[in-house]
Design an enzyme around this catalytic site. Structure first.
Site, PDB file in Angstrom:
ATOM      1  N   CYS A 102     -16.704 -38.549 -40.241  1.00 12.15           N
ATOM      2  CA  CYS A 102     -16.196 -39.916 -40.351  1.00 12.15           C
ATOM      3  C   CYS A 102     -14.716 -39.740 -40.587  1.00 12.15           C
ATOM      4  O   CYS A 102     -14.308 -39.264 -41.649  1.00 12.15           O
ATOM      5  CB  CYS A 102     -16.838 -40.686 -41.507  1.00 12.15           C
ATOM      6  SG  CYS A 102     -16.062 -42.308 -41.703  1.00 12.15           S
ATOM      7  N   CYS A 161     -13.412 -42.283 -43.561  1.00 14.87           N
ATOM      8  CA  CYS A 161     -13.897 -42.204 -44.943  1.00 14.87           C
ATOM      9  C   CYS A 161     -15.065 -41.236 -45.019  1.00 14.87           C
ATOM     10  O   CYS A 161     -14.870 -40.037 -44.871  1.00 14.87           O
ATOM     11  CB  CYS A 161     -14.222 -43.581 -45.503  1.00 14.87           C
ATOM     12  SG  CYS A 161     -15.201 -44.614 -44.423  1.00 14.87           S
ATOM     13  N   SER A 162     -16.274 -41.728 -45.226  1.00 16.26           N
ATOM     14  CA  SER A 162     -17.375 -40.786 -45.471  1.00 16.26           C
ATOM     15  C   SER A 162     -18.699 -41.311 -44.944  1.00 16.26           C
ATOM     16  O   SER A 162     -19.742 -41.010 -45.501  1.00 16.26           O
ATOM     17  CB  SER A 162     -17.477 -40.516 -46.969  1.00 16.26           C
ATOM     18  OG  SER A 162     -17.600 -41.746 -47.659  1.00 16.26           O
ATOM     19  N   CYS A 163     -18.672 -42.114 -43.864  1.00 25.64           N
ATOM     20  CA  CYS A 163     -19.929 -42.621 -43.307  1.00 25.64           C
ATOM     21  C   CYS A 163     -20.812 -41.439 -42.903  1.00 25.64           C
ATOM     22  O   CYS A 163     -20.338 -40.482 -42.295  1.00 25.64           O
ATOM     23  CB  CYS A 163     -19.652 -43.505 -42.101  1.00 25.64           C
ATOM     24  SG  CYS A 163     -18.713 -44.984 -42.549  1.00 25.64           S
TER      25      CYS A 163
HETATM   26 FE    FE Z   1     -16.652 -44.291 -43.014  1.00 30.05          FE
END
Ligand code: FE
Length: 214
Positions: free
Chosen positions: A114, A117-119
């Site tokens: 991602c 961010c951190s999906c």
């Molecule tokens: Fe994300």
């Protein structure tokens, strides 16, 4: 576990300033207080988080992969509609979470990130590892995927195509690694035990113990 509707919204994880979103700030404050008052042991919290990251979560994904390896009909369903196929095993995500399965083969290796961010596909992999959320991984895997893969110990043949997939909160990916050779004798459960978290992110391959991955 944060979530967000769009990548263009202001977001804690963007940029180097490391601002926390309200839920993270609240969680951190609560954790600090509980530890200060001696009500919880930080080592216990760490052990729980680690087990969610490395053991409990990814076992769901491993079962999806093993089933895809032994059941061609399920594999086809996974290709056509991964969300429904995965939900059928009871690993339901949120309503808004669409999953896509990316099948590695002799020509193509898939890897997920991602970039903003951190999906991450929580329903099948649990919590993301910290490196997945780190700015260097998020930026470098797009620019120099083979170099990043080499740092994970993955060397791919020159002619193999590497595809990098950028996850969002609307679409998350699960890599279906290639089934190792000489595993015809293994049942679904034994196969699932071979599947690592990293192989489902694309930063690892699946191999038999004691054999080099291919
Ligand atoms: Fe994300």
């Amino acid at each position: 576990m944060h979530d967000h509707p769009h990548h263009d919204s202001p977001h804690h994880d963007h940029g180097p300033d490391n601002r926390l979103d309200p839920m993270e700030a609240r969680t951190r404050a609560l954790e600090t207080l509980l530890v200060e008052k001696g009500l919880v042991d930080p080592a216990t919290i760490e052990a729980i988080v680690q087990s969610c990251e490395e053991r409990i979560g990814p076992r769901n994904g491993a079962r999806v992969v093993a089933k895809a390896w032994v059941d061609p009909e399920f594999a086809e369903w996974l290709k056509q509609d991964a969300t429904a196929a995965i939900n059928s095993l009871g690993f339901a995500g949120r309503q808004s979470e669409h999953l896509a399965a990316l099948f590695n083969d002799a020509e193509t290796h898939h890897i997920i990130v991602c970039t903003l961010c951190s999906c991450y596909p929580w329903a099948v992999l649990g919590l993301p590892p910290s490196w997945y959320k780190s700015p260097p991984y998020r930026s470098r895997v797009v620019i120099e995927p083979r170099k990043v893969l080499a740092e994970f110990g993955v060397e791919l043949p020159e002619e193999m195509r590497v595809r990098v997939w950028d996850s969002t909160s609307e679409m998350r990916y699960l890599v279906i690694p290639q089934r190792p050779a000489n595993t015809e004798h293994l049942d679904e459960e034994a196969l699932a035990a071979l599947v690592t978290r990293d192989s489902m992110i694309g930063t690892g391959l699946v191999s038999l113990p004691g054999e080099a991955a291919q």
